[in-house]
Motif scaffolding. Structure first.
Motif, PDB file in Angstrom:
ATOM      1  N   GLN A 192       0.806  -1.213   0.000  1.00 53.18           N
ATOM      2  CA  GLN A 192       0.000   0.000   0.000  1.00 53.18           C
ATOM      3  C   GLN A 192       0.843   1.268   0.000  1.00 53.18           C
ATOM      4  O   GLN A 192       0.354   2.357  -0.313  1.00 53.18           O
ATOM      5  CB  GLN A 192      -0.951   0.019   1.214  1.00 53.18           C
ATOM      6  CG  GLN A 192      -0.346   0.532   2.519  1.00 53.18           C
ATOM      7  CD  GLN A 192       0.482  -0.521   3.249  1.00 53.18           C
ATOM      8  OE1 GLN A 192       0.647  -1.629   2.748  1.00 53.18           O
ATOM      9  NE2 GLN A 192       0.974  -0.182   4.428  1.00 53.18           N
ATOM     10  N   ALA A 193       2.148   1.137   0.298  1.00 56.98           N
ATOM     11  CA  ALA A 193       3.018   2.314   0.378  1.00 56.98           C
ATOM     12  C   ALA A 193       4.086   2.342  -0.707  1.00 56.98           C
ATOM     13  O   ALA A 193       4.757   3.359  -0.886  1.00 56.98           O
ATOM     14  CB  ALA A 193       3.698   2.361   1.751  1.00 56.98           C
ATOM     15  N   ARG A 194       4.223   1.251  -1.450  1.00 55.79           N
ATOM     16  CA  ARG A 194       5.370   1.118  -2.348  1.00 55.79           C
ATOM     17  C   ARG A 194       5.416   2.183  -3.442  1.00 55.79           C
ATOM     18  O   ARG A 194       6.462   2.782  -3.697  1.00 55.79           O
ATOM     19  CB  ARG A 194       5.374  -0.287  -2.973  1.00 55.79           C
ATOM     20  CG  ARG A 194       6.504  -0.522  -3.951  1.00 55.79           C
ATOM     21  CD  ARG A 194       6.653  -1.999  -4.291  1.00 55.79           C
ATOM     22  NE  ARG A 194       5.390  -2.649  -4.463  1.00 55.79           N
ATOM     23  CZ  ARG A 194       4.615  -2.542  -5.543  1.00 55.79           C
ATOM     24  NH1 ARG A 194       5.012  -1.767  -6.542  1.00 55.79           N
ATOM     25  NH2 ARG A 194       3.467  -3.187  -5.624  1.00 55.79           N
ATOM     26  N   ALA A 195       4.308   2.428  -4.122  1.00 57.16           N
ATOM     27  CA  ALA A 195       4.297   3.430  -5.198  1.00 57.16           C
ATOM     28  C   ALA A 195       4.606   4.819  -4.654  1.00 57.16           C
ATOM     29  O   ALA A 195       5.322   5.601  -5.290  1.00 57.16           O
ATOM     30  CB  ALA A 195       2.947   3.427  -5.908  1.00 57.16           C
ATOM     31  N   LYS A 196       4.081   5.107  -3.461  1.00 58.37           N
ATOM     32  CA  LYS A 196       4.364   6.414  -2.858  1.00 58.37           C
ATOM     33  C   LYS A 196       5.844   6.533  -2.526  1.00 58.37           C
ATOM     34  O   LYS A 196       6.489   7.554  -2.794  1.00 58.37           O
ATOM     35  CB  LYS A 196       3.550   6.615  -1.586  1.00 58.37           C
ATOM     36  CG  LYS A 196       2.067   6.899  -1.793  1.00 58.37           C
ATOM     37  CD  LYS A 196       1.266   5.634  -1.911  1.00 58.37           C
ATOM     38  CE  LYS A 196      -0.232   5.871  -1.821  1.00 58.37           C
ATOM     39  NZ  LYS A 196      -1.020   4.639  -2.048  1.00 58.37           N
ATOM     40  N   GLY A 197       6.409   5.465  -1.944  1.00 59.98           N
ATOM     41  CA  GLY A 197       7.827   5.480  -1.597  1.00 59.98           C
ATOM     42  C   GLY A 197       8.706   5.636  -2.815  1.00 59.98           C
ATOM     43  O   GLY A 197       9.707   6.367  -2.805  1.00 59.98           O
ATOM     44  N   ALA A 198       8.336   4.961  -3.917  1.00 61.78           N
ATOM     45  CA  ALA A 198       9.107   5.071  -5.157  1.00 61.78           C
ATOM     46  C   ALA A 198       9.044   6.493  -5.703  1.00 61.78           C
ATOM     47  O   ALA A 198      10.030   7.020  -6.230  1.00 61.78           O
ATOM     48  CB  ALA A 198       8.583   4.079  -6.192  1.00 61.78           C
ATOM     49  N   GLY A 199       7.875   7.129  -5.580  1.00 64.57           N
ATOM     50  CA  GLY A 199       7.757   8.521  -6.002  1.00 64.57           C
ATOM     51  C   GLY A 199       8.623   9.443  -5.170  1.00 64.57           C
ATOM     52  O   GLY A 199       9.295  10.346  -5.699  1.00 64.57           O
ATOM     53  N   PHE A 200       8.633   9.201  -3.860  1.00 64.62           N
ATOM     54  CA  PHE A 200       9.482  10.013  -2.979  1.00 64.62           C
ATOM     55  C   PHE A 200      10.954   9.818  -3.327  1.00 64.62           C
ATOM     56  O   PHE A 200      11.730  10.769  -3.356  1.00 64.62           O
ATOM     57  CB  PHE A 200       9.252   9.630  -1.516  1.00 64.62           C
ATOM     58  CG  PHE A 200       7.858   9.898  -1.023  1.00 64.62           C
ATOM     59  CD1 PHE A 200       7.055  10.844  -1.635  1.00 64.62           C
ATOM     60  CD2 PHE A 200       7.333   9.191   0.050  1.00 64.62           C
ATOM     61  CE1 PHE A 200       5.766  11.092  -1.183  1.00 64.62           C
ATOM     62  CE2 PHE A 200       6.044   9.424   0.504  1.00 64.62           C
ATOM     63  CZ  PHE A 200       5.256  10.374  -0.113  1.00 64.62           C
ATOM     64  N   LEU A 201      11.340   8.555  -3.592  1.00 63.68           N
ATOM     65  CA  LEU A 201      12.722   8.271  -3.979  1.00 63.68           C
ATOM     66  C   LEU A 201      13.066   9.024  -5.264  1.00 63.68           C
ATOM     67  O   LEU A 201      14.112   9.659  -5.357  1.00 63.68           O
ATOM     68  CB  LEU A 201      12.907   6.762  -4.180  1.00 63.68           C
ATOM     69  CG  LEU A 201      14.334   6.214  -4.357  1.00 63.68           C
ATOM     70  CD1 LEU A 201      14.350   4.707  -4.146  1.00 63.68           C
ATOM     71  CD2 LEU A 201      14.926   6.534  -5.719  1.00 63.68           C
ATOM     72  N   GLN A 202      12.173   8.947  -6.245  1.00 67.87           N
ATOM     73  CA  GLN A 202      12.427   9.613  -7.518  1.00 67.87           C
ATOM     74  C   GLN A 202      12.550  11.124  -7.351  1.00 67.87           C
ATOM     75  O   GLN A 202      13.240  11.784  -8.133  1.00 67.87           O
ATOM     76  CB  GLN A 202      11.308   9.276  -8.498  1.00 67.87           C
ATOM     77  CG  GLN A 202      11.567   9.712  -9.935  1.00 67.87           C
ATOM     78  CD  GLN A 202      12.657   8.896 -10.607  1.00 67.87           C
ATOM     79  OE1 GLN A 202      12.977   7.807 -10.155  1.00 67.87           O
ATOM     80  NE2 GLN A 202      13.231   9.422 -11.674  1.00 67.87           N
ATOM     81  N   SER A 203      11.902  11.675  -6.336  1.00 68.29           N
ATOM     82  CA  SER A 203      11.988  13.124  -6.112  1.00 68.29           C
ATOM     83  C   SER A 203      13.408  13.551  -5.772  1.00 68.29           C
ATOM     84  O   SER A 203      13.750  14.732  -5.886  1.00 68.29           O
ATOM     85  CB  SER A 203      11.033  13.555  -4.994  1.00 68.29           C
ATOM     86  OG  SER A 203      11.514  13.197  -3.711  1.00 68.29           O
ATOM     87  N   GLY A 204      14.243  12.587  -5.374  1.00 68.83           N
ATOM     88  CA  GLY A 204      15.648  12.919  -5.117  1.00 68.83           C
ATOM     89  C   GLY A 204      16.309  13.523  -6.340  1.00 68.83           C
ATOM     90  O   GLY A 204      17.144  14.425  -6.231  1.00 68.83           O
ATOM     91  N   PHE A 205      15.919  13.047  -7.518  1.00 70.92           N
ATOM     92  CA  PHE A 205      16.449  13.615  -8.761  1.00 70.92           C
ATOM     93  C   PHE A 205      16.052  15.084  -8.856  1.00 70.92           C
ATOM     94  O   PHE A 205      16.868  15.948  -9.194  1.00 70.92           O
ATOM     95  CB  PHE A 205      15.902  12.838  -9.963  1.00 70.92           C
ATOM     96  CG  PHE A 205      16.533  13.223 -11.276  1.00 70.92           C
ATOM     97  CD1 PHE A 205      17.624  12.526 -11.766  1.00 70.92           C
ATOM     98  CD2 PHE A 205      16.036  14.280 -12.023  1.00 70.92           C
ATOM     99  CE1 PHE A 205      18.216  12.875 -12.973  1.00 70.92           C
ATOM    100  CE2 PHE A 205      16.608  14.642 -13.235  1.00 70.92           C
ATOM    101  CZ  PHE A 205      17.705  13.936 -13.710  1.00 70.92           C
TER     102      PHE A 205
END
Length: 450
Positions: A150-163
């Motif tokens: 339930q959190a994976r897509a959100k976490g991946a988006g947050f990770l991608q925001s590092g760029f």
């Protein structure tokens, strides 16, 4: 297959169940991805003074071609390094590759600051790309295999925001440096020196990250199939000796279909950014000069900042949107938005004031949404034993193919007589991205294949 269907109560929040370990994985991957964003935009932002410093008088006469060449070579290095590093991560582990990636990036990025000639600069850019290429795929694979459904897509988006945060840091830092000129015309060298220093801090943080148990279990149990789809007639069920992971993507029919479609979509994204949107600061400066605005060069930095803010917003909300409307609809709408904003940016925008409004919307689609899907969707289409290989191939093979487009764009700009004409011609690539997602399976709520 591990089905991620959850019995969700009315008051369940998306972050329920996340532990300190989950956040530590996100933090370590996020910080590493900042450097990729920093490097990508720093190279574009210092392009003018950097080329002025390293090009000979004869080379300077064709500066747009040399600009495209150094960007293209950087992309090629990223592509090769990312592909090799992603494959190795499926054999030696995600954590080990993450550590080596950041360490070698710090070394070679710092050396870029001392480039005496154009060809030495290109060589160091290529090697830096080799070192940094596997950063993204290993971090994404590790997070996707450790975070709950339930959190994976959100976490991946947050990770991608590092760029996005990396590009924002670079834009703000270059704005400050270009305003003060501490090293005069050689101030651009500080961008690479300063960008490399924090990488050593991230190495310390990543020592505390655990290896992916999902990947370890898949290898231990010798589950080599690339997808969760039953083998087609004539295909053998893989067991025993492990096949080469990259070969698997092309030897299994369903894996091949998914890989090729995702690769084309990745090429659309990569061409769109590197051959079109990366010229936005240069195009804005030309508008400022045409308007007779004092200190026109500063507008390149200002536009980069607001463009990046738009991308960061996209990264942060993408996980919520993609879980709400589905992966395929998100992808298709992303490229609709990218096409429309490209036309508005390069055909209808005639003042820097208007560009300040248009640029963040452009960044939302062409950098934010156009890249964040790769952090969410491909992970859900391949199994743990080949996941890092698959996502690194999709992401980095596009770079290896698209690296010529910045060079082509540089030549087109010279031939067409301006950035806007070249950008509009290349922007037609987004039409492909609107259609192709509908040929892939929808994975919303289906969980991660083992």
């Amino acid at each position: 297959m591990e089905h991620g269907q959850l019995a969700v109560g009315a008051r369940t929040r998306w972050y329920d169940g996340l532990t300190a370990t989950h956040w530590r994985v996100l933090r370590a991957s996020f910080l590493g991805w900042i450097f990729d964003g920093y490097e990508a935009i720093a190279l574009v932002m210092v392009l003018g003074p950097m080329l002025h410093s390293v090009l000979s008088r004869e080379q300077a006469a064709s500066s747009t071609i040399y600009a495209g060449l150094v960007i293209g070579i950087t992309l090629l290095g990223w592509g090769v390094g990312g592909l090799v590093g992603g494959i190795l991560a499926d054999y030696v582990g995600r954590k080990r590759m993450m550590l080596w990636s950041v360490f070698l990036y710090a070394i070679f990025s710092g050396l870029t600051a001392f480039s005496p000639t154009f060809w030495v600069l290109c060589g160091l850019r290529f090697v830096t790309g080799l070192a940094m290429g596997s950063e993204w795929s290993t971090g994404i694979a590790l997070l996707s295999e450790t975070w709950p459904e339930q959190a994976r897509a959100k976490g991946a988006g947050f990770l991608q925001s590092g760029f996005g945060w990396g590009t924002l840091i670079a834009a703000v830092l270059w704005y400050a440096l270009s305003s003060t000129h501490p090293l005069g015309t050689e101030t651009w060298r500080l961008m690479f020196a300063l960008g490399a220093l924090p990488a050593f801090f991230v190495l310390y943080i990543r020592r505390g990250v655990n290896e992916s148990e999902k990947w370890q279990r898949a290898v231990r149990e010798k589950r080599w199939s690339a997808t969760n789809v039953q083998p087609a007639e004539g295909e053998a069920l893989l067991s025993g000796k492990r096949p080469f992971t990259l070969t698997q993507l092309f030897s299994e029919r369903e894996a091949l279909r998914r890989t090729l479609i995702l690769l084309v979509l990745s090429i659309v994204t990569t061409v769109g950014w590197w051959a079109i949107s990366s010229w936005l600061p240069t195009y804005t400066v030309s508008i400022a000069k045409a308007e007779g605005i004092p200190d026109a060069l500063a507008w390149g930095s200002k536009i980069s900042i607001v463009y990046t803010i738009g991308a960061i917003v996209a990264y942060l909300i993408a996980g919520f949107v993609v879980d709400a409307i589905g992966r395929r609809a998100f992808l298709s709408l992303t490229f609709v938005g990218a096409l429309i904003t490209t036309i508005i940016t390069y055909k209808l925008t005639t003042s820097v004031e208007m560009m300040m409004v248009v640029a963040p919307i452009n960044g939302f689609f062409t950098l934010g949404c156009a890249y964040v899907w790769m952090a969410i969707y491909p992970c859900e289409l391949f199994t743990s034993s080949v996941r890092s290989t698959a996502i690194s191939f999709v992401f980095n093979a596009a770079r290896m193919i698209a690296w010529v487009f910045p060079i082509v764009a540089g030549s087109m700009i010279k031939s067409f007589g301006g950035v806007s004409h070249a950008a509009l011609a290349l922007g037609s690539v987004y039409l492909i991205g609107i259609v192709l997602p509908w040929f892939l399976p929808e994975t919303r709520g289906a969980g991660m294949p083992d």
